[in-house]
Design a protein around this motif. Structure first.
Motif, mmCIF file in Angstrom:
data_model
loop_
_atom_site.group_PDB
_atom_site.id
_atom_site.type_symbol
_atom_site.label_atom_id
_atom_site.label_comp_id
_atom_site.label_asym_id
_atom_site.label_seq_id
_atom_site.Cartn_x
_atom_site.Cartn_y
_atom_site.Cartn_z
ATOM 1 N N SER A 77 1.201 -0.683 -0.184
ATOM 2 C CA SER A 77 0.359 -0.305 0.023
ATOM 3 C C SER A 77 0.885 1.040 -0.061
ATOM 4 N N GLU A 78 1.979 0.644 1.098
ATOM 5 C CA GLU A 78 2.416 2.111 1.386
ATOM 6 C C GLU A 78 3.589 2.498 -0.323
ATOM 7 N N GLU A 100 1.834 0.060 -9.582
ATOM 8 C CA GLU A 100 0.203 0.484 -9.336
ATOM 9 C C GLU A 100 0.352 -1.007 -9.182
ATOM 10 N N ARG A 114 2.152 1.599 -3.543
ATOM 11 C CA ARG A 114 1.507 2.278 -4.321
ATOM 12 C C ARG A 114 0.974 3.581 -3.680
ATOM 13 N N THR A 115 1.283 4.177 -2.686
ATOM 14 C CA THR A 115 0.643 5.858 -2.438
ATOM 15 C C THR A 115 2.042 6.121 -3.042
ATOM 16 N N ASP A 116 3.299 5.898 -3.156
ATOM 17 C CA ASP A 116 4.503 6.389 -3.294
ATOM 18 C C ASP A 116 4.987 6.450 -4.535
ATOM 19 N N LYS A 117 3.943 6.282 -5.180
ATOM 20 C CA LYS A 117 3.866 5.777 -6.501
ATOM 21 C C LYS A 117 4.626 4.896 -7.346
#
Length: 234
Positions: free
Chosen positions: A204-205, A213, A207-210
């Motif tokens: 999740s981290e 995907e 993903r949040t940090d791009k």
């Protein structure tokens, strides 16, 4: 002999080069054609089982499999993944030992089973193939050494970054850029040596940090350079 040879070649892509079989007698070719098997496995089906006595090798013609060992607590430890063109079981044949790990199909998988005595004869008379097997053994040893360092010296965050890069390098990506494997969060946690909850949080981290995907269980790397730097990937 030509009909027997053609049949033997067509059963398994391992024998695309007729040169491999030129040292076999017509009787041996007939026996090989009879004993060699094309086997289909559904996702989750066991291909080989840890501790079993090997009878031959398994050449993967289509699909992906995971090799894993079971710990004393029954928990899986994934060793590596195999794809089309890889061989399973050769180390046990060469060392005269039981299978050191189990292998399970990760998706619908096609394999070609080659009995032990034919595999050994191919090694004896086909130097190029023997060299390829030797190279695979060397790569396996290298991966084992890297795994020790990987688990002992890197943080879980660093391990996740490295695993994502290595999975993409090993298995490639689909048309949309997603890594060609679908892993549960438990399997991902197993790969990086952490609890499932920690793996979920880290994904999740990322993903949040791009950095990646995520689409269900599929993952696509968005920033290779940052992951390579984070994972200290050579």
């Amino acid at each position: 002999m030509s009909d027997i040879l053609e049949n033997a070649i067509n059963i398994c892509n391992l024998f695309q080069n007729p040169d491999i079989l030129k040292h076999f007698s017509s009787e041996e070719l007939a026996e090989l054609s009879h004993e060699k098997k094309s086997i289909s496995y559904k996702k989750g089906e066991l291909i080989i089982e840890e501790g079993a006595t090997p009878r031959g090798i398994y050449f993967i013609e289509k699909g992906t499999a995971k090799l894993f060992k079971l710990g004393f607590n029954g928990k899986e430890q994934i060793i590596r993944f195999t794809k089309e063109g890889d061989i399973i079981g050769y180390r046990s044949i060469l060392s005269h030992q039981p299978f050191g790990a189990s292998a399970t199909a990760m998706d619908d998988t096609e394999v070609c089973f080659i009995p032990e005595k034919f595999f050994l004869k191919i090694l004896e008379f086909h130097p190029k193939f023997a060299f390829d097997v030797l190279r695979r053994i060397a790569e396996d040893l290298g991966e084992s050494a890297e795994t020790i360092t990987f688990l002992a010296q890197k943080t879980v965050r660093e391990r996740l970054a490295e695993v994502l890069i290595l999975l993409e390098q090993k298995l490639g990506t689909d048309a949309d850029g997603f890594i060609n494997i679908i892993l549960t969060r438990e399997e991902m946690a197993n790969l990086i040596g952490t609890a499932t909850e920690s793996a979920i949080r880290l994904i999740s981290e990322f993903r949040t940090d791009k950095l990646i995907e995520v689409d269900g269980r599929r993952m696509k790397i968005l920033d290779h350079q940052k992951l390579i730097k984070l994972g200290h990937v050579n």
